[in-house]
Design a protein around this motif. Structure first.
Motif, short mmCIF file in Angstrom:
data_model
loop_
_atom_site.label_atom_id
_atom_site.label_comp_id
_atom_site.label_asym_id
_atom_site.label_seq_id
_atom_site.Cartn_x
_atom_site.Cartn_y
_atom_site.Cartn_z
N GLN A 102 -2.96 -8.62 1.22
CA GLN A 102 -3.64 -8.76 -0.07
C GLN A 102 -2.88 -9.53 -1.15
O GLN A 102 -3.42 -10.44 -1.77
CB GLN A 102 -4.01 -7.39 -0.61
N GLU A 153 0.81 -1.22 0.00
CA GLU A 153 0.00 0.00 0.00
C GLU A 153 0.85 1.27 0.00
O GLU A 153 0.65 2.16 0.80
CB GLU A 153 -0.93 0.00 1.21
N GLY A 182 -11.09 -8.47 -3.91
CA GLY A 182 -11.08 -8.67 -2.45
C GLY A 182 -11.19 -7.33 -1.75
O GLY A 182 -11.30 -6.29 -2.38
N PHE A 183 -11.15 -7.40 -0.44
CA PHE A 183 -11.14 -6.15 0.32
C PHE A 183 -10.54 -6.38 1.70
O PHE A 183 -10.27 -7.52 2.10
CB PHE A 183 -12.54 -5.53 0.43
N GLY A 184 -10.33 -5.28 2.40
CA GLY A 184 -9.84 -5.36 3.78
C GLY A 184 -10.74 -4.52 4.66
O GLY A 184 -11.17 -3.44 4.27
N MET A 185 -11.04 -5.05 5.85
CA MET A 185 -11.78 -4.24 6.81
C MET A 185 -10.98 -4.13 8.10
O MET A 185 -10.53 -5.15 8.64
CB MET A 185 -13.14 -4.83 7.15
N MET A 206 -6.70 -6.52 10.50
CA MET A 206 -7.49 -6.42 9.28
C MET A 206 -7.97 -7.81 8.87
O MET A 206 -7.23 -8.78 8.94
CB MET A 206 -6.64 -5.80 8.16
N GLU A 231 -9.25 -9.79 5.60
CA GLU A 231 -9.13 -9.57 4.16
C GLU A 231 -9.57 -10.79 3.35
O GLU A 231 -8.82 -11.74 3.20
CB GLU A 231 -7.67 -9.25 3.82
N GLU A 286 2.16 5.55 9.54
CA GLU A 286 1.49 6.79 9.16
C GLU A 286 1.69 7.81 10.25
O GLU A 286 1.41 7.54 11.41
CB GLU A 286 -0.01 6.54 9.01
N GLU A 324 -13.97 5.60 6.48
CA GLU A 324 -13.76 4.39 5.66
C GLU A 324 -13.48 3.19 6.55
O GLU A 324 -12.52 3.19 7.31
CB GLU A 324 -12.57 4.65 4.74
N PHE A 350 -2.84 -2.35 13.43
CA PHE A 350 -4.28 -2.64 13.52
C PHE A 350 -4.55 -4.00 12.89
O PHE A 350 -3.70 -4.55 12.20
CB PHE A 350 -5.11 -1.54 12.83
N TYR A 408 -1.99 -2.20 -8.01
CA TYR A 408 -2.55 -3.50 -8.41
C TYR A 408 -3.98 -3.43 -8.93
O TYR A 408 -4.58 -4.45 -9.25
CB TYR A 408 -2.50 -4.45 -7.20
N ARG A 438 1.10 0.34 9.67
CA ARG A 438 1.26 1.52 8.81
C ARG A 438 2.05 2.57 9.57
O ARG A 438 1.63 3.02 10.64
CB ARG A 438 -0.10 2.12 8.43
N ARG A 463 -8.89 7.90 13.90
CA ARG A 463 -9.11 6.69 13.08
C ARG A 463 -7.84 5.91 12.79
O ARG A 463 -7.88 4.90 12.10
CB ARG A 463 -9.72 7.10 11.74
N SER A 514 -0.68 -5.06 4.49
CA SER A 514 -1.89 -5.74 4.04
C SER A 514 -1.48 -7.10 3.54
O SER A 514 -0.40 -7.26 2.96
CB SER A 514 -2.51 -4.94 2.89
N GLY A 516 -11.77 -1.12 2.45
CA GLY A 516 -11.12 -0.67 1.22
C GLY A 516 -10.76 -1.90 0.41
O GLY A 516 -10.28 -2.88 0.96
O1 4AD Z 1 -7.88 0.77 2.41
P1 4AD Z 1 -6.75 -0.05 2.89
O2 4AD Z 1 -5.40 0.58 2.94
O3 4AD Z 1 -6.75 -1.33 1.94
C1 4AD Z 1 -5.82 -2.30 1.86
O4 4AD Z 1 -4.85 -2.41 2.59
C2 4AD Z 1 -6.14 -3.36 0.85
N1 4AD Z 1 -4.87 -3.93 0.36
C3 4AD Z 1 -7.00 -4.41 1.48
C4 4AD Z 1 -7.42 -5.50 0.54
O5 4AD Z 1 -7.97 -5.21 -0.50
N2 4AD Z 1 -7.18 -6.74 0.88
O6 4AD Z 1 -7.08 -0.62 4.33
C5 4AD Z 1 -8.23 -1.39 4.54
C6 4AD Z 1 -8.92 -1.00 5.83
C7 4AD Z 1 -9.43 0.43 5.87
O7 4AD Z 1 -10.66 0.56 5.21
C8 4AD Z 1 -9.54 0.66 7.36
O8 4AD Z 1 -10.70 0.05 7.89
C9 4AD Z 1 -8.34 -0.09 7.88
O9 4AD Z 1 -8.01 -1.07 6.93
N3 4AD Z 1 -7.20 0.81 8.12
C10 4AD Z 1 -6.82 1.27 9.32
N4 4AD Z 1 -7.33 1.08 10.56
C11 4AD Z 1 -6.70 1.67 11.60
N5 4AD Z 1 -5.60 2.44 11.47
C12 4AD Z 1 -5.05 2.66 10.26
N6 4AD Z 1 -3.95 3.39 10.16
C13 4AD Z 1 -5.67 2.06 9.11
N7 4AD Z 1 -5.40 2.05 7.78
C14 4AD Z 1 -6.35 1.29 7.20
#
Ligand code: 4AD
Ligand code: MG
Length: 474
Positions: free
Chosen positions: A224, A201, A441-444, A260, A262, A247, A397, A258, A373, A245, A253, A222, A400
């Motif tokens: 992913q 990412e 796919g997605f991540g929550m 996830m 996926e 960040e 969000e 954290f 990707y 991350r 948020r 991730s 994602g």
């Molecule tokens: O949108 P993100 O960055 O998506 C991915 O990492 C994809 N590769 C996932 C995939 O498709 N398999 O992160 C997905 C979710 C976000 O929507 C959010 O819920 C959470 O991960 N997230 C965080 N939660 C807490 N702290 C952070 N710094 C976060 N960054 C993302």
């Protein structure tokens, strides 16, 4: 049953209990305590089934109140809190002992379960015996108000308090709901590595780790890319684990570590992920409302907003989301105007989701702001087939994801464009060399979802030990 050895240690007046091969099992001050330690315990959440019976409860003193004749001990054992009553005229020594213990003393209480309609759990305990394992008098977290920094420094103790306990129970249920959801739909759990050789990412949020000097490793952002491999092996797979991350965002948020979940599905597109994400969220909401009523009450969560969540979730094209934001700005409801091509800020996400009172999907994001990707729309190559789910009530969000590019050539170009080293991604490109299929796919993020369910302000309270920009302890 195992044979045991007892010793009485004269030095510290303790009874020592060992196994026959001399492994220490426990020590105790008296045979009576030893018996209580081994006596089967009843948990507070089971008390309603034991009305009229004598039970043994093992826990800690949550709070205490006394009036000349009565001491009310609030005992917690992890499953609940029950009021235990000691009546002085019945047993003066017992009363004095009960009156002498401080908050978070560890205690074993024996007593009779009595129905009590005033109690939130419907019962209280008439104490007949009390054993104090440790009498505590300087517990740092008192019922008075403390600042967040102080509480965060004492997170290892703070998690014992009612509200924090409730949030973490909700987290537990969110995770259970998610796992059951995928397990019941034929997904295979295939967890992905935490040490990874490259970014997924974007390179700006990578935590670098020295990997035996020669190689650099990064903590995963991730799972992913690996999920794409497991989806090609299992058809439907999911990973669930910690992600990282680096960040420098100090928002309500963001965590640096954290969890996830996926999922990844072969022969699926971005619209299927909106269907899947919606069904997953509905099952989480239902489960939390059913299993965590007590905790939601403790947190004073307005559950009507959760109860109102139903299918279908609105699905907004990014173009339409931009229009909505621009209209919001024109009406003076947003401070800044929004340009096509930008990434949503927190106020934008909040604005979009509050227009509906339900979670909202946004899809077709500008490819330029998305990962390397993504598959792009054939008719509008400037748009990536990415999806985000924005939670209501300003939680932003929470999901994602999207559809992945299938073409080897396109991905090779993308790696160059994103300045990523192709040799490290060769294994990933193999997935496009050998049986490439449309997949998505997605991540929550578990913490963001939990914060929303619990209705709490900040994600830092949704994980037992949060890691953030300025917090690595305890
Ligand atoms: O949108 P993100 O960055 O998506 C991915 O990492 C994809 N590769 C996932 C995939 O498709 N398999 O992160 C997905 C979710 C976000 O929507 C959010 O819920 C959470 O991960 N997230 C965080 N939660 C807490 N702290 C952070 N710094 C976060 N960054 C993302
Ligand atoms: Mg995202």
């Amino acid at each position: 049953m195992k044979k045991l050895r007892f010793y009485h240690s004269r030095a510290n007046q303790q009874i020592v209990l060992l196994t026959t091969d001399y492994q220490l099992l426990t020590t105790a001050r008296s045979l009576r305590l030893l018996k209580l330690l081994f006596m089967s315990q009843t948990y507070i959440n089971q008390l309603k089934d034991h009305i009229g019976e004598s039970v043994v409860l093992k826990g800690w003193l949550y709070n205490k109140r006394s009036s000349g004749k009565l001491v009310f001990l609030q005992l917690r054992d992890g499953t609940g809190i029950v009021q235990c009553v000691v009546f002085k005229p019945n047993d003066e020594a017992l009363y004095d002992l009960a009156d002498s213990i401080g908050q978070e003393s560890s205690i074993i209480v024996t007593g009779t379960v009595k129905e009590d309609t005033r109690s939130s759990i419907g019962v209280e305990l008439d104490v007949t015996a009390l054993e104090v394992l440790q009498n505590v008098h300087d517990y740092p977290i008192t019922p008075k108000e403390h600042g967040t920094e102080f509480l965060m420094d004492n997170r290892h103790l703070w998690i014992r308090s009612k509200k924090q306990h409730a949030v973490l129970k909700i987290r537990h249920t969110v995770i259970k709901a998610v796992r059951d959801f995928f397990d019941n739909r034929g997904f295979t759990l295939a967890d992905t590595p935490i040490f990874t050789p490259a970014a997924c990412e974007g390179t700006t949020t990578l935590f670098e780790v020295d990997y035996f000097g020669d190689d650099k490793a990064y903590l995963t952002q991730s799972g992913q890319l690996y999920n794409e491999a497991t989806a090609a092996a299992f058809g439907k797979s999911y990973a669930f684990g910690p992600t990282f991350r680096a960040e420098k965002s100090k928002t309500r948020r963001h965590l640096t570590e954290f969890w996830m979940v996926e999922p990844e599905v072969a022969y699926a597109g971005y619209e299927d992920m909106m269907d899947l994400g919606e069904a997953m969220i509905l099952s989480i909401v239902e489960r939390v409302l059913t299993d965590r009523q007590e905790e939601l009450k403790t947190l004073e969560r307005d559950t009507t907003v959760l109860e109102a969540i139903n299918s279908p979730f609105p699905r907004l094209h990014y173009d339409d989301a931009v229009k909505m934001l621009q209209e919001g700005f024109a009406k003076g409801e947003l401070e800044n105007n929004f340009e096509w091509g930008g990434d949503f800020g927190a106020p934008d996400e909040t604005y979009l989701s509050t227009q509906h009172g339900k979670p909202v999907f946004v899809h077709h994001f500008p490819a330029a702001i998305k990962g390397f990707y993504f598959e792009v729309d054939k008719d509008r190559p400037e748009c990536a087939l990415g999806i985000d789910l924005l939670a209501p009530e300003g939680y932003g969000e929470i999901i994602g994801g999207g559809e992945r590019a299938t073409s080897l050539e396109y991905l090779e170009e993308q790696l160059k464009h994103h300045d990523l080293p192709q040799e490290i991604f060769e294994w990933y490109l193999d997935l496009r060399r050998y049986g490439s299929v449309p997949h998505a796919g997605f991540g929550m993020g578990i913490e963001r979802c939990t914060a929303w369910m619990a209705g709490i302000e900040h994600v830092r309270e949704t994980i037992p030990f949060p890691r953030m920009l300025y917090r690595l302890r305890p």
